[in-house]
Design a protein around this motif. Structure first.
Motif, PDB file in Angstrom:
ATOM      1  N   ALA A  26       4.043   9.574  -7.338  1.00  0.00           N
ATOM      2  CA  ALA A  26       4.337   8.711  -8.490  1.00  0.00           C
ATOM      3  C   ALA A  26       5.034   9.497  -9.597  1.00  0.00           C
ATOM      4  CB  ALA A  26       3.040   8.087  -9.009  1.00  0.00           C
TER       5      ALA A  26
ATOM      6  N   ARG B 109      -7.253   0.959  -8.893  1.00  0.00           N
ATOM      7  CA  ARG B 109      -6.189   1.914  -9.189  1.00  0.00           C
ATOM      8  C   ARG B 109      -5.032   1.688  -8.220  1.00  0.00           C
ATOM      9  NH1 ARG B 109      -8.615   7.788 -10.200  1.00  0.00           N
ATOM     10  NH2 ARG B 109      -6.684   8.005 -11.384  1.00  0.00           N
ATOM     11  N   MET B 110      -3.819   1.827  -8.739  1.00  0.00           N
ATOM     12  CA  MET B 110      -2.630   1.483  -7.951  1.00  0.00           C
ATOM     13  C   MET B 110      -2.326   2.539  -6.898  1.00  0.00           C
ATOM     14  SD  MET B 110      -0.091  -0.120 -10.874  1.00  0.00           S
ATOM     15  CE  MET B 110      -0.528   1.056 -12.150  1.00  0.00           C
ATOM     16  N   SER B 111      -1.811   2.062  -5.763  1.00  0.00           N
ATOM     17  CA  SER B 111      -1.401   2.944  -4.681  1.00  0.00           C
ATOM     18  C   SER B 111      -0.199   2.316  -3.988  1.00  0.00           C
ATOM     19  CB  SER B 111      -2.540   3.145  -3.675  1.00  0.00           C
ATOM     20  OG  SER B 111      -2.931   1.909  -3.113  1.00  0.00           O
ATOM     21  N   PRO B 112       0.581   3.116  -3.265  1.00  0.00           N
ATOM     22  CA  PRO B 112       1.766   2.570  -2.602  1.00  0.00           C
ATOM     23  C   PRO B 112       1.422   1.370  -1.729  1.00  0.00           C
ATOM     24  CG  PRO B 112       1.803   4.957  -2.511  1.00  0.00           C
ATOM     25  CD  PRO B 112       0.458   4.574  -3.085  1.00  0.00           C
TER      26      PRO B 112
ATOM     27  N   TYR C 188       2.107  -1.654  -7.937  1.00  0.00           N
ATOM     28  CA  TYR C 188       2.653  -0.301  -7.785  1.00  0.00           C
ATOM     29  C   TYR C 188       4.177  -0.297  -7.893  1.00  0.00           C
ATOM     30  CZ  TYR C 188       3.346   4.416  -5.969  1.00  0.00           C
ATOM     31  OH  TYR C 188       3.722   5.731  -5.841  1.00  0.00           O
ATOM     32  N   ARG C 189       4.825  -1.262  -7.273  1.00  0.00           N
ATOM     33  CA  ARG C 189       6.292  -1.295  -7.332  1.00  0.00           C
ATOM     34  C   ARG C 189       6.783  -1.558  -8.742  1.00  0.00           C
ATOM     35  NH1 ARG C 189       8.576  -4.509  -1.959  1.00  0.00           N
ATOM     36  NH2 ARG C 189       7.901  -2.945  -0.420  1.00  0.00           N
TER      37      ARG C 189
ATOM     38  N   SER D  93       6.254   1.600 -10.727  1.00  0.00           N
ATOM     39  CA  SER D  93       7.206   2.634 -10.340  1.00  0.00           C
ATOM     40  C   SER D  93       8.585   2.366 -10.931  1.00  0.00           C
ATOM     41  CB  SER D  93       7.300   2.727  -8.815  1.00  0.00           C
ATOM     42  OG  SER D  93       6.062   3.101  -8.249  1.00  0.00           O
TER      43      SER D  93
ATOM     44  N   VAL E  29      -3.126   5.507 -11.192  1.00  0.00           N
ATOM     45  CA  VAL E  29      -2.705   5.681  -9.800  1.00  0.00           C
ATOM     46  C   VAL E  29      -3.763   6.488  -9.046  1.00  0.00           C
ATOM     47  CG1 VAL E  29      -0.915   6.696  -8.314  1.00  0.00           C
ATOM     48  CG2 VAL E  29      -0.276   5.548 -10.434  1.00  0.00           C
TER      49      VAL E  29
END
Length: 435
Positions: free
Chosen positions: A173, A38-41, A46-47, A50, A165
């Motif tokens: 997010a 799962r995506m995280s900063p 993630y970018r 976003s 996320v």
């Protein structure tokens, strides 16, 4: 986080026990396990995610409110009143409100990314037809169809984020997606204001259509493929059971109402502000009026900071802060001084976007199954609030001037405070119950 700590009633579990069809696939929106995928900063994708959803937010709000800053020109072109012209905004938000739940059901079956892509494609196509509307009636119909097409974006985007996320990054997010909304709303109004001043409102909305095309293409190229989506059933009985479960949850009902009331304020203020600023004592030209919407940048900041605000004040504290800031802004906007009016708009915008980001992210956290439907119900209430605010705010302006529009907004903010207080009391009672 426990129900007591979030203000949720202990009946939240009722959502998880929605009747289901035994032959249907297992609950598609059940909370996936937290994992490295799962995506995280700072993590992979993630970018891109976003930026993609930020651009989707830009396109959505730019298209949805493309006529709002132009209403005085639309009124003059078709020789209609402010109330009649406001239907070009209300029809779009009303179409979105009506179709967001069916679109969320399609996203459960065909995927969030697919539905968002098709929705944007249809919406931008209609956006290129809007400048050629021969009458107000045709314009209103096109705007309603455009709003219906855009309905595939908000709920699907929130559900996509909830699935892809990490929970800790969810508020941030969603705040970025809402920030895209604010940038789209701002850029649409600023661009249309200056373009319309030189070439008229039709060229202005055509330019917004082209901007939305560029955002739609970039969105599709950037958005990572979902990794945690599982297709669900389109059977009406399953969908109805999920919706009943969400509507039976007191916390979700409060969040839906809060979203609607915040948007009632925002829709009313920004539908009418163009008329106020183009009339005496301000008598500003259309381009300058469009530039007033640069205050949306404040919304970009406040929405992005919503996660930090919740960390400091808690969710209910953040909602009180958002509502209080909005109310102060409404009162300041009554002044006859242009700087004070602009300061009032800044505070209204900051309070609204913060409150919206907090409430919408809370929906995603509260719903354990059928997240797309929960988000759709929130978005439906939210855009019903926009339609009501646009129409009632314009009628109040016609009847009582800017003070009438402000009165409508203050009533809505008072509703936010009352509902949030009810949540505070519910949480206190839940905390006193024996374990």
């Amino acid at each position: 986080m426990t129900p007591a700590s979030t203000g949720a009633s202990t009946s939240v579990g009722a959502v998880a026990s929605v009747p289901s069809d035994p032959s249907a696939p297992s609950a598609p929106s059940a909370l996936p396990p937290v994992s490295a995928s799962r995506m995280s900063p700072g993590g992979p994708g993630y970018r891109r995610m976003s930026l993609a959803l930020f651009l989707a937010g830009v396109a959505t709000f730019a298209l949805l409110y493309s006529t709002q800053a132009l209403l005085p020109l639309v009124s003059a072109d078709f020789a209609v009143s402010a109330g009649d012209a406001s239907w070009t905004v209300s029809a779009a938000t009303g179409g979105l409100a009506l179709f967001v739940l069916p679109m969320s059901a399609l996203s459960e079956r065909f995927g969030r990314r697919t539905v968002m892509t098709v929705s944007l494609a249809v919406a931008v196509t209609i956006g290129l037809l809007v400048p050629f509307a021969p009458s107000l009636g045709v314009l209103v119909v096109l705007r309603a169809l455009q709003g219906a097409a855009l309905a595939g974006l908000p709920a699907s985007a929130t559900a996509y984020l909830a699935e892809e996320v990490t929970p800790k990054a969810l508020v941030t997010a969603i705040g970025l997606f809402v920030a895209g909304n604010s940038v789209g709303g701002m850029s649409g109004r600023v661009i249309t204001g200056w373009v319309a001043q030189e070439w008229g409102w039709r060229v202005a909305v055509g330019v917004i259509g082209l901007l939305a095309v560029a955002c739609a293409v970039a969105f599709r190229l950037l958005l990572p493929a979902p990794r945690h989506f599982r297709p669900g059933s389109l059977r009406p009985r399953v969908l109805a059971g999920t919706v009943r479960g969400h509507l039976a949850d007191p916390l979700l009902r409060r969040l839906f109402a809060i979203g609607a009331l915040f948007m009632t304020v925002f829709g009313g203020v920004y539908t009418v502000i163009g008329y106020r600023l183009t009339e005496a004592p301000f008598s500003l030209p259309q381009g300058v009026v469009g530039s007033v919407f640069l205050v949306y940048l404040v919304g970009t900041v406040s929405a992005s900071a919503a996660g930090r605000l919740v960390d400091r004040l808690g969710r209910r504290g953040a909602l009180y802060a958002g509502g209080g800031t909005t109310a102060v802004g409404l009162l300041l906007s009554l002044a006859g001084s242009l700087p004070l009016v602009l300061l009032g708009l800044v505070l209204i915008t900051a309070g609204f976007f913060a409150g919206h980001a907090v409430a919408s992210s809370a929906v995603g956290k509260t719903a354990r199954v059928g997240r797309a439907q929960a988000s759709a119900l929130y978005q439906s209430a939210y855009y019903v609030g926009s339609s009501v605010g646009s129409t009632v705010g314009a009628l109040a302006f016609h009847a009582g001037g800017w003070g009438g529009t402000v009165a409508v907004g203050l009533v809505a903010v008072a509703g936010v405070a009352v509902i949030t207080l009810a949540g505070t009391r519910a949480a206190a009672r839940a905390a006193l119950r024996p374990a």
